[in-house]
Design a protein around this motif. Sequence first.
Motif, PDB file in Angstrom:
ATOM      1  N   ILE A 167       0.849  -1.187   0.000  1.00  0.00           N
ATOM      2  CA  ILE A 167       0.000   0.000   0.000  1.00  0.00           C
ATOM      3  C   ILE A 167       0.886   1.239   0.000  1.00  0.00           C
ATOM      4  O   ILE A 167       1.542   1.558   1.008  1.00  0.00           O
ATOM      5  N   ALA A 168       0.958   1.935  -1.135  1.00  0.00           N
ATOM      6  CA  ALA A 168       1.767   3.149  -1.225  1.00  0.00           C
ATOM      7  C   ALA A 168       1.079   4.280  -0.455  1.00  0.00           C
ATOM      8  O   ALA A 168      -0.123   4.492  -0.596  1.00  0.00           O
ATOM      9  N   ARG A 169       1.853   4.991   0.330  1.00  0.00           N
ATOM     10  CA  ARG A 169       1.302   6.126   1.079  1.00  0.00           C
ATOM     11  C   ARG A 169       0.708   7.127   0.084  1.00  0.00           C
ATOM     12  O   ARG A 169       1.376   7.541  -0.871  1.00  0.00           O
ATOM     13  N   PRO A 170      -0.561   7.515   0.280  1.00  0.00           N
ATOM     14  CA  PRO A 170      -1.210   8.370  -0.720  1.00  0.00           C
ATOM     15  C   PRO A 170      -0.729   9.817  -0.653  1.00  0.00           C
ATOM     16  O   PRO A 170      -0.341  10.320   0.400  1.00  0.00           O
ATOM     17  N   MET A 171      -0.779  10.459  -1.804  1.00  0.00           N
ATOM     18  CA  MET A 171      -0.499  11.886  -1.928  1.00  0.00           C
ATOM     19  C   MET A 171      -1.822  12.650  -1.939  1.00  0.00           C
ATOM     20  O   MET A 171      -2.856  12.117  -2.328  1.00  0.00           O
ATOM     21  N   GLY A 172      -1.773  13.898  -1.547  1.00  0.00           N
ATOM     22  CA  GLY A 172      -2.976  14.699  -1.617  1.00  0.00           C
ATOM     23  C   GLY A 172      -2.836  16.012  -0.873  1.00  0.00           C
ATOM     24  O   GLY A 172      -1.754  16.361  -0.381  1.00  0.00           O
ATOM     25  N   GLN A 173      -3.919  16.744  -0.801  1.00  0.00           N
ATOM     26  CA  GLN A 173      -3.941  18.001  -0.068  1.00  0.00           C
ATOM     27  C   GLN A 173      -4.323  17.752   1.392  1.00  0.00           C
ATOM     28  O   GLN A 173      -5.202  16.949   1.682  1.00  0.00           O
ATOM     29  N   ARG A 174      -3.644  18.458   2.286  1.00  0.00           N
ATOM     30  CA  ARG A 174      -4.027  18.456   3.697  1.00  0.00           C
ATOM     31  C   ARG A 174      -3.759  19.835   4.260  1.00  0.00           C
ATOM     32  O   ARG A 174      -2.863  20.540   3.808  1.00  0.00           O
ATOM     33  N   LYS A 175      -4.541  20.208   5.258  1.00  0.00           N
ATOM     34  CA  LYS A 175      -4.398  21.524   5.863  1.00  0.00           C
ATOM     35  C   LYS A 175      -4.241  21.362   7.376  1.00  0.00           C
ATOM     36  O   LYS A 175      -5.238  21.201   8.092  1.00  0.00           O
ATOM     37  N   PRO A 176      -3.012  21.379   7.861  1.00  0.00           N
ATOM     38  CA  PRO A 176      -2.809  21.311   9.303  1.00  0.00           C
ATOM     39  C   PRO A 176      -3.494  22.492   9.993  1.00  0.00           C
ATOM     40  O   PRO A 176      -3.616  23.582   9.401  1.00  0.00           O
ATOM     41  N   PRO A 177      -3.955  22.307  11.220  1.00  0.00           N
ATOM     42  CA  PRO A 177      -4.661  23.396  11.910  1.00  0.00           C
ATOM     43  C   PRO A 177      -3.854  24.695  11.992  1.00  0.00           C
ATOM     44  O   PRO A 177      -4.425  25.784  11.990  1.00  0.00           O
ATOM     45  N   SER A 178      -2.535  24.567  12.047  1.00  0.00           N
ATOM     46  CA  SER A 178      -1.699  25.759  12.193  1.00  0.00           C
ATOM     47  C   SER A 178      -1.416  26.460  10.869  1.00  0.00           C
ATOM     48  O   SER A 178      -0.874  27.571  10.847  1.00  0.00           O
ATOM     49  N   ALA A 179      -1.779  25.796   9.728  1.00  0.00           N
ATOM     50  CA  ALA A 179      -1.454  26.359   8.413  1.00  0.00           C
ATOM     51  C   ALA A 179      -2.579  27.260   7.917  1.00  0.00           C
ATOM     52  O   ALA A 179      -3.767  26.979   8.125  1.00  0.00           O
ATOM     53  N   GLU A 180      -2.202  28.325   7.225  1.00  0.00           N
ATOM     54  CA  GLU A 180      -3.194  29.233   6.668  1.00  0.00           C
ATOM     55  C   GLU A 180      -3.785  28.684   5.380  1.00  0.00           C
ATOM     56  O   GLU A 180      -4.966  28.864   5.082  1.00  0.00           O
ATOM     57  N   ASP A 181      -2.960  27.986   4.594  1.00  0.00           N
ATOM     58  CA  ASP A 181      -3.382  27.425   3.318  1.00  0.00           C
ATOM     59  C   ASP A 181      -3.092  25.930   3.294  1.00  0.00           C
ATOM     60  O   ASP A 181      -2.216  25.434   4.015  1.00  0.00           O
ATOM     61  N   PRO A 182      -3.793  25.183   2.432  1.00  0.00           N
ATOM     62  CA  PRO A 182      -3.523  23.746   2.327  1.00  0.00           C
ATOM     63  C   PRO A 182      -2.146  23.463   1.736  1.00  0.00           C
ATOM     64  O   PRO A 182      -1.598  24.279   0.991  1.00  0.00           O
ATOM     65  N   GLU A 183      -1.607  22.294   2.068  1.00  0.00           N
ATOM     66  CA  GLU A 183      -0.331  21.833   1.544  1.00  0.00           C
ATOM     67  C   GLU A 183      -0.575  20.585   0.708  1.00  0.00           C
ATOM     68  O   GLU A 183      -1.569  19.889   0.880  1.00  0.00           O
ATOM     69  N   PHE A 184       0.357  20.297  -0.205  1.00  0.00           N
ATOM     70  CA  PHE A 184       0.275  19.074  -0.995  1.00  0.00           C
ATOM     71  C   PHE A 184       1.476  18.191  -0.651  1.00  0.00           C
ATOM     72  O   PHE A 184       2.611  18.654  -0.570  1.00  0.00           O
TER      73      PHE A 184
END
Length: 408
Positions: A168-185
């Motif tokens: 199972i390859a670790r998936p890629m995608g967008q996530r937005k940590p609570p401390s971040a202003e914008d989402p990260e990829f």
Amino acid sequence: MPVPHTWLGIAADDPFGPGTLPYGVFSTGDGRPPRVGVAAGAWVLDLAAAAYAQDAPFAEAVDAPVLDPLMAQGPETWRQVRESLTAWLTDPAFETALRPHLVERASVRMHLPFTVGDYVDFYSSQHHAANLGRILRPGQPSLPANWKHLPLGYHGRSGTVVVSGTGIARPMGQRKPPSAEDPEFGPSARLDIEAEVGFVVGVPAPGGGVPVSGFAEHVFGVFLVNDWSARDLQAWENMPLGPFLGKSFATSVSPWVVPLDALQEARVAPPERDPAPVEYLRDVPGDPWGLDLQLEVRINGEPVARPPFAQMYWTPAQQLAHLTVNGASLRTGDMYASGTVSGPEKEQRGSLIELSWNGEEPVELADGSTRAFLEDGDTVTIAATARGPGVSVIGLGEVTGRVLPAQG
């Protein structure tokens, strides 16, 4: 009802004893295509070869690289095959004819046992749903307002259902940590598992609804499911339409499908429901479809949870009734999963987001390492057993997957 002895010398407490006889699809590395097999102790019986040798009327239905033709035949044929298998493996008169069609189970390669049609994943453990409510919606009701009125679920991605043992390859995608202003990829940092039980449809239904009483007329068997979940991707995308990329990258299933007839001793009444379900979801009196299955979740070989399936609020019969009540059709190979199985105790939680309480209480392993969520290289195994006739054990086998680094 006692379990019959076999001329294979299988122990009474073998999970794949004569009371189980699960179906799968195997190959042996000799150039022959995959074919249907039946697990019996440490052996696999080549079912088509045995059926032709005995001139069985169902030989053509089991002569295939998948279980689909057998599943489509329906309960009468399913019972005929199972009764024949029991007779063949317990009567010494068949030993000489069948020995050539047995191979050691440890030597075979297992394949996806059926062609997956549609895939629906439910959300039917009250303990799991309440835990997630407390984690993700603190200060609000732990269960959604509709949860006790209908089996909630979502449509998954059938094309990424894979057989046990697939990496199972670790998936890629967008996530937005609570401390971040914008989402990260990037790769998911909160990769999780969900210990579930799956059900596969054999007999199609063109539409119009399958009642709770029709469950055993349409569902062929039971298997194990790991619904891999990227919690950070899921959290960012979940509003307003629900699971998408956080779930669709992979769902692992066990290679052996246990027929419903093998689980008769495991049938139990489901938990009391309050409020009472609406009419189409009511249990049939005297015909319960709660199942007393004991699951075990292992990370790198170490048990970390033992979820109890008997406490699931909605049964698989109710799930099927709800899945089809709007007129949705069923096809051979359609599968649905129970949703994460969790119990009231911490050691009974079927996902890491619950076991670690969203990372606040990491799980400590025997080597001293801890896990809030999965790391690359981790191997997750989900196993399950049920009570069988007498002292016998019914095994559902295992579903295993190893986390690989992200490919993107």
